[in-house]
Design a protein around this motif. Structure first.
Motif, PDB file in Angstrom:
ATOM      1  N   LEU A 307      27.317  86.754  41.789  1.00  0.00           N
ATOM      2  CA  LEU A 307      28.249  85.897  41.078  1.00  0.00           C
ATOM      3  C   LEU A 307      29.606  85.647  41.426  1.00  0.00           C
ATOM      4  O   LEU A 307      30.119  86.783  41.611  1.00  0.00           O
ATOM      5  CB  LEU A 307      28.151  85.909  39.652  1.00  0.00           C
ATOM      6  CG  LEU A 307      28.731  85.185  38.751  1.00  0.00           C
ATOM      7  CD1 LEU A 307      28.466  83.563  38.542  1.00  0.00           C
ATOM      8  CD2 LEU A 307      28.543  85.492  37.234  1.00  0.00           C
ATOM      9  N   ILE A 308      30.083  84.624  41.982  1.00  0.00           N
ATOM     10  CA  ILE A 308      31.340  84.647  42.761  1.00  0.00           C
ATOM     11  C   ILE A 308      32.212  83.659  41.977  1.00  0.00           C
ATOM     12  O   ILE A 308      31.848  82.093  41.864  1.00  0.00           O
ATOM     13  CB  ILE A 308      31.275  84.334  44.388  1.00  0.00           C
ATOM     14  CG1 ILE A 308      30.037  85.347  44.878  1.00  0.00           C
ATOM     15  CG2 ILE A 308      32.446  84.460  44.936  1.00  0.00           C
ATOM     16  CD1 ILE A 308      29.887  84.917  46.503  1.00  0.00           C
ATOM     17  N   PHE A 309      33.537  83.877  41.710  1.00  0.00           N
ATOM     18  CA  PHE A 309      34.221  82.941  41.154  1.00  0.00           C
ATOM     19  C   PHE A 309      35.387  82.820  42.268  1.00  0.00           C
ATOM     20  O   PHE A 309      35.940  83.851  42.660  1.00  0.00           O
ATOM     21  CB  PHE A 309      35.093  83.612  40.012  1.00  0.00           C
ATOM     22  CG  PHE A 309      33.762  83.497  38.734  1.00  0.00           C
ATOM     23  CD1 PHE A 309      33.814  82.581  37.897  1.00  0.00           C
ATOM     24  CD2 PHE A 309      33.391  84.856  38.403  1.00  0.00           C
ATOM     25  CE1 PHE A 309      32.758  82.468  36.912  1.00  0.00           C
ATOM     26  CE2 PHE A 309      32.371  84.649  37.405  1.00  0.00           C
ATOM     27  CZ  PHE A 309      32.318  83.731  36.564  1.00  0.00           C
ATOM     28  N   TYR A 310      35.786  81.481  42.766  1.00  0.00           N
ATOM     29  CA  TYR A 310      36.880  81.396  43.718  1.00  0.00           C
ATOM     30  C   TYR A 310      38.088  80.816  42.900  1.00  0.00           C
ATOM     31  O   TYR A 310      37.849  79.588  42.282  1.00  0.00           O
ATOM     32  CB  TYR A 310      36.366  80.597  44.656  1.00  0.00           C
ATOM     33  CG  TYR A 310      34.937  80.750  45.298  1.00  0.00           C
ATOM     34  CD1 TYR A 310      35.003  81.609  46.629  1.00  0.00           C
ATOM     35  CD2 TYR A 310      33.808  80.428  44.754  1.00  0.00           C
ATOM     36  CE1 TYR A 310      33.839  81.758  47.176  1.00  0.00           C
ATOM     37  CE2 TYR A 310      32.548  80.714  45.360  1.00  0.00           C
ATOM     38  CZ  TYR A 310      32.692  81.441  46.663  1.00  0.00           C
ATOM     39  OH  TYR A 310      31.379  81.715  47.118  1.00  0.00           O
ATOM     40  N   TRP A 311      39.055  81.750  42.789  1.00  0.00           N
ATOM     41  CA  TRP A 311      40.360  81.326  41.894  1.00  0.00           C
ATOM     42  C   TRP A 311      41.544  81.137  42.723  1.00  0.00           C
ATOM     43  O   TRP A 311      41.749  82.094  43.539  1.00  0.00           O
ATOM     44  CB  TRP A 311      40.225  82.422  40.947  1.00  0.00           C
ATOM     45  CG  TRP A 311      39.453  82.511  39.586  1.00  0.00           C
ATOM     46  CD1 TRP A 311      38.704  81.354  39.299  1.00  0.00           C
ATOM     47  CD2 TRP A 311      39.016  83.337  38.777  1.00  0.00           C
ATOM     48  NE1 TRP A 311      37.835  81.945  38.162  1.00  0.00           N
ATOM     49  CE2 TRP A 311      38.024  83.103  38.084  1.00  0.00           C
ATOM     50  CE3 TRP A 311      39.364  84.877  38.811  1.00  0.00           C
ATOM     51  CZ2 TRP A 311      37.469  83.826  37.061  1.00  0.00           C
ATOM     52  CZ3 TRP A 311      38.869  85.780  38.229  1.00  0.00           C
ATOM     53  CH2 TRP A 311      37.738  85.176  37.057  1.00  0.00           C
ATOM     54  N   GLY A 312      42.115  79.997  42.421  1.00  0.00           N
ATOM     55  CA  GLY A 312      43.311  79.932  42.815  1.00  0.00           C
ATOM     56  C   GLY A 312      44.422  80.419  41.842  1.00  0.00           C
ATOM     57  O   GLY A 312      44.457  80.026  40.824  1.00  0.00           O
ATOM     58  N   ILE A 313      45.214  81.450  42.153  1.00  0.00           N
ATOM     59  CA  ILE A 313      45.849  82.191  41.345  1.00  0.00           C
ATOM     60  C   ILE A 313      47.255  82.060  41.503  1.00  0.00           C
ATOM     61  O   ILE A 313      47.929  82.233  42.609  1.00  0.00           O
ATOM     62  CB  ILE A 313      45.653  84.079  41.530  1.00  0.00           C
ATOM     63  CG1 ILE A 313      44.268  84.286  41.373  1.00  0.00           C
ATOM     64  CG2 ILE A 313      46.701  84.607  40.610  1.00  0.00           C
ATOM     65  CD1 ILE A 313      43.764  83.754  39.782  1.00  0.00           C
ATOM     66  N   SER A 314      48.185  81.848  40.666  1.00  0.00           N
ATOM     67  CA  SER A 314      49.512  81.198  40.794  1.00  0.00           C
ATOM     68  C   SER A 314      50.572  82.287  40.871  1.00  0.00           C
ATOM     69  O   SER A 314      51.580  82.418  40.290  1.00  0.00           O
ATOM     70  CB  SER A 314      49.981  80.176  39.579  1.00  0.00           C
ATOM     71  OG  SER A 314      49.829  80.671  38.336  1.00  0.00           O
ATOM     72  N   GLN A 315      50.283  83.553  41.528  1.00  0.00           N
ATOM     73  CA  GLN A 315      51.103  84.656  41.348  1.00  0.00           C
ATOM     74  C   GLN A 315      50.642  85.331  42.641  1.00  0.00           C
ATOM     75  O   GLN A 315      49.757  85.559  42.746  1.00  0.00           O
ATOM     76  CB  GLN A 315      50.778  85.493  40.103  1.00  0.00           C
ATOM     77  CG  GLN A 315      52.135  86.579  40.007  1.00  0.00           C
ATOM     78  CD  GLN A 315      51.705  87.318  38.798  1.00  0.00           C
ATOM     79  OE1 GLN A 315      51.801  86.860  37.561  1.00  0.00           O
ATOM     80  NE2 GLN A 315      51.543  88.746  38.866  1.00  0.00           N
TER      81      GLN A 315
END
Length: 490
Positions: A307-315
């Motif tokens: 299970l993969i979450f692709y997250w754009g992280i603002s830090q």
């Protein structure tokens, strides 16, 4: 010129097409998706680039030798950089360890962090190398299903030293017998996941996997992981290999125990030789419906999925690197959940891959592109919508505890891939990442061979057949297929 048809443009299929082209075949590759590379694919979302599939690149010489086959300089077509740090590991008690690629530095830092003797660690690494040297030519470079393989000097040498291979012990037993610190046992147990297996069931011979990572190193391809497939696709096109995308194969035609053609909605394609790069299970259940299936191979336990979450992280997180692992507090319970209960554990081990650490353009300035993965069972009709929500909470809670952050406030972009999605996108049965699991000492021998024993001119490559899943083994499967096939002039 004899004709070869390859079903599927995954990395194994493209590599096989190249090797057959070198042998003088006219090669056509048929692919149901609109792109080459199979699991090696990428997406762009709001200024972030994410590799969707495999994130670890090792043994780059297996890619380079495909360019060298055609007298092309790999560095011009496929540049990459070597990593000094393999992976950074985190535990709940604030223990943190970065594995260095230099073996001498690795040994001294392991000894200091985990209070182990340097001789014990060095000896373990030497034994792992010995396992690899004894078995590589047998298990990885030749067909396990041809008598000639067993008549070689290398095989006899391996058989004479079979006790050293730890085939009758589990990986966990080998590691527990070697190290006193449970965290170090857990670190080396992790390598079972490289072929989608459990360290409490996979044989101890799998301790050769960390040797591969340390001996060959870990790398990052310029442009991202999907450049591996794309660069080989570009090479294949330049060598006259034809690719038909969005053309799903419906049937492999067999006449008088000989594979003679491949059928799609558009037309049949006759061939002197057919190679399936499709998962072995749907190859038999969909493409060879009228043929007797190899029951033992198809009934093998499937590997884990993801299970993969692709997250754009603002830090930006300076304490994280390209590869990062946040360990579960109860590894044994996690693998029991995955392989026995077929569900997700409430405290999963979390893997975070951040390619913007290597390639700044993969995320907006001051941001990072996180590929956040947990190991899961395959798709057995679980309620994945519920499981995804529970997993997301557990993953964020774990990251928040270990990194002392409120991650939920930093997620700008999200894309999710679950086992049903992996199964749909890649035709991998149950969404298994590596075909069959290696949860028994006989698993390697039960994997489907790279040729059909019953149907002439039919071959198989890719992660669901011998020698196994993962980029290096898929590339080696192509090599084995090419060695098994007749030269074009014969």
């Amino acid at each position: 010129m004899p004709k070869a048809v390859v079903v599927g443009a995954g990395i194994g299929g493209i590599a096989t097409a190249l090797r057959l082209r070198k042998k003088g075949y006219d090669v056509l590759v048929l692919e149901a998706n609109s792109y080459p590379g199979g699991k090696l694919h990428a997406i762009h979302l709001d200024g972030y680039r994410f590799d969707l599939g495999p994130s670890l690149f090792t043994m780059p010489h297996l890619v380079e030798e495909l360019f060298q086959l055609f007298n092309k300089d790999p560095k011009k077509h496929f540049p990459y950089t070597k990593k000094k740090r393999i992976c950074t590991y985190f535990w709940e008690d604030n223990t943190q360890f970065t594995a260095h690629s230099d073996p001498a530095i690795f040994v001294s830092e392991v000894a200091a962090t985990f209070n182990e003797e340097t001789d014990t660690i060095s000896s373990y690494l030497i034994k792992n190398k010995k396992k690899y040297d004894l078995t590589a030519s047998l298990f990885l470079e030749k067909s396990l299903h041809k008598t000639s393989t067993y008549l070689s000097k290398e095989t006899l040498s391996a058989l004479l030293q079979i006790k050293k291979l730890h085939i009758s012990k589990t990986l966990n037993e080998v590691n527990k017998h070697t190290f006193t610190n449970p965290k170090l046992v857990q670190l080396f147990n992790r390598y079972a996941t490289y072929n989608g297996s459990s360290p409490y069931r996979t044989p101890g011979i799998m301790s050769m996997i960390p040797h591969l990572e340390m001996h060959y190193g870990t790398f990052f391809p310029k442009g991202g992981m999907d450049r591996i497939g794309k660069s080989l696709y570009e090479l294949a096109c330049s060598e006259g290999i034809e690719f038909n995308f969005n053309e799903k194969v419906l049937k492999i035609e067999v006449n008088k125990r000989k594979a003679i053609a491949v059928h799609t909605k558009k037309q049949p394609y006759s061939a002197d030789l057919i190679v399936s790069n499709m998962d072995i299970y749907p190859t038999y259940t969909h493409l060879l419906k009228d043929q007797s299936p190899p029951k033992k191979a198809l009934q093998q336990e499937r590997s884990s999925s993801a299970l993969i979450f692709y997250w754009g992280i603002s830090q930006e997180f300076p304490q994280l690197d390209l590869h990062n692992i946040l360990f579960s507090s109860n590894y044994k319970a996690e693998f029991k959940s995955i392989f026995e209960d077929k569900t997700l554990y409430n405290d999963p081990t979390v893997y975070i891959n951040i390619t913007s650490k290597e390639q700044a353009s993969d995320a907006p300035k001051g941001h990072e592109n996180w590929f956040v993965m947990i190991n899961t069972p395959g798709n057995y009709e679980q309620d994945w919508e519920v499981l995804k929500q529970e997993a997301k909470k557990a993953i964020i809670a774990k990251i928040n505890r270990i990194l002392n952050v409120k991650l939920e406030n930093l997620i700008q972009v999200e894309h999710v891939l679950d086992p049903p999605g992996i199964e749909k996108n890649t035709s991998s049965y149950r969404g298994a990442l590596y075909g069959a699991a290696s949860n028994s000492k006989f698993a390697a021998f039960l994997r489907h061979p790279n040729f059909s024993k019953r149907i002439k001119n039919l071959y198989f490559c890719g992660g669901s057949v011998h020698p196994g899943g993962g980029i290096p083994l898929c590339l080696l499967s192509a090599k084995i297929v090419a060695d098994l096939t007749p030269n074009s002039h014969s």
